[in-house]
Enzyme design. Structure first.
Site, PDB file in Angstrom:
ATOM      1  N   ALA A  67       0.987  -1.052   0.002  1.00 15.50           N
ATOM      2  CA  ALA A  67      -0.065  -0.159  -0.022  1.00 15.50           C
ATOM      3  C   ALA A  67       0.806   1.282  -0.031  1.00 15.50           C
ATOM      4  CB  ALA A  67      -0.984   0.014   1.174  1.00 15.50           C
ATOM      5  N   GLY A 112       0.392  -5.108   0.238  1.00 11.99           N
ATOM      6  CA  GLY A 112      -0.879  -5.672  -0.724  1.00 11.99           C
ATOM      7  C   GLY A 112      -0.285  -5.989  -2.015  1.00 11.99           C
ATOM      8  N   GLU A 135       4.160  -5.651   7.294  1.00 14.18           N
ATOM      9  CA  GLU A 135       3.215  -4.915   8.101  1.00 14.18           C
ATOM     10  C   GLU A 135       3.364  -4.635   9.578  1.00 14.18           C
ATOM     11  OE1 GLU A 135       2.066  -6.675   5.739  1.00 14.18           O
ATOM     12  OE2 GLU A 135       0.524  -5.431   4.371  1.00 14.18           O
TER      13      GLU A 135
END
Ligand code: COA
Length: 261
Positions: A67, A112, A135
């Protein structure tokens, strides 16, 4: 190359390539990119002439490095939630597309980016591929299906190693884990992906769509339920024009002409 964040090309009849195109940001997934991806998925779903899609990243360094973290800054909870809901919906739509999808990965496929690859049916890696769900290093967790799709794909312990130790795995490791269908030299990545796409074109489109659904949904059901679904699909395919064409063509020793009917 244009300024478009997602490029669409017809490689040959039936085969489309979508390229995430922000190479200076390692193709980080911005909101405009997610929206462009959804528009392309919708267009591809509606176009009977498109039989398979290759997804890849522009430049030498990345498929998609996750992302766009720049969009996350500032503790804007509502905007953050909107991004998460939208990307999850589009990733689910990619997975549900009734046409085989092929991820061709060189360099980073993180966050992502890895989640998009996990929504694809066939993953081809270059030697430079580095896949991960980092993440946790940002104090966050995956939100586009990563914790669930990766765990279903490789099992709890391999998934834990990738998430809890933030390990970036190589294409070789992805191949050993059964995520990647092939790992090849970077220079051969696209040729390999196109070869896979050509092989996909030989499988009848309705059969491919139904097998895709069985592969994706079956493991969520009890075995007898999934098998009942499998037989129902087969009986339905037997009654289609293409089902009869495939049998007739084999017995007549000619190539079948499938029409998706
Ligand atoms: N979002 C926004 N920008 C990103 C990005 C992301 N996910 N990943 C890379 N970029 C940008 C960098 O900010 C940098 O931009 P700049 O040149 O304007 O400063 C550019 O892409 C190149 O990345 P850089 O970090 O300089 O390359 P590197 O070789 O040193 O490191 C990575 C490569 C992939 C290890 C590193 O960029 C990284 O960790 N990216 C984030 C991965 C991540 O956490 N993804 C999950 C997000 S939820």
């Amino acid at each position: 190359m244009t300024d478009a964040v997602l490029l669409r090309e017809t490689i040959e009849p039936g085969i489309i390539r979508l390229t995430f195109n922000r190479p200076d940001k390692l193709n980080a997934l911005s909101t405009p990119m997610i929206r462009a991806l959804e528009a392309e998925i919708d267009a591809i779903a509606a176009d009977a002439g498109v039989r398979t899609v290759i997804l890849t990243g522009a430049g030498e360094r990345a498929f998609v490095a996750g992302a766009d973290i720049a969009e996350y800054q500032g503790n804007r909870t509502r905007a953050f939630a909107a991004y998460q809901f939208e990307s999850r919906r589009v990733f689910d739509k990619l997975e549900a597309l009734r046409k085989p999808t092929i991820a061709a990965i060189r360099g980073y496929a993180l966050g992502g980016g890895f989640e998009i690859a996990l929504c694809c049916d066939i993953i081809v890696c270059a030697e430079s591929a580095r896949l991960g769900l980092p993440e946790g290093l940002l104090g966050l967790s995956p939100g586009g299906g990563g914790t669930q799709r990766l765990t279903r794909a490789v099992g709890r312990h391999a998934a834990s190693d990738i998430m809890l130790a933030a390990r970036r795995i190589t294409g070789e490791r992805a191949y050993a884990l059964g995520i990647a269908a092939a790992v090849v030299a970077d220079a051969e990545l696209m040729t390999t992906a196109i070869e896979r796409a050509r092989a996909v074109l030989k499988v009848a489109p309705l059969a491919a769509a139904e097998m895709k659904r069985l592969i994706r949904q079956g493991p969520d059901s009890a075995l007898p339920v999934a098998q009942a679904f499998e037989q129902e699909v087969l009986l339905r395919l037997y009654g289609t024009r293409d089902g009869q064409e495939g049998i007739d063509a084999f017995l007549a020793k000619r190539d079948p002409e499938f029409r998706g009917e």
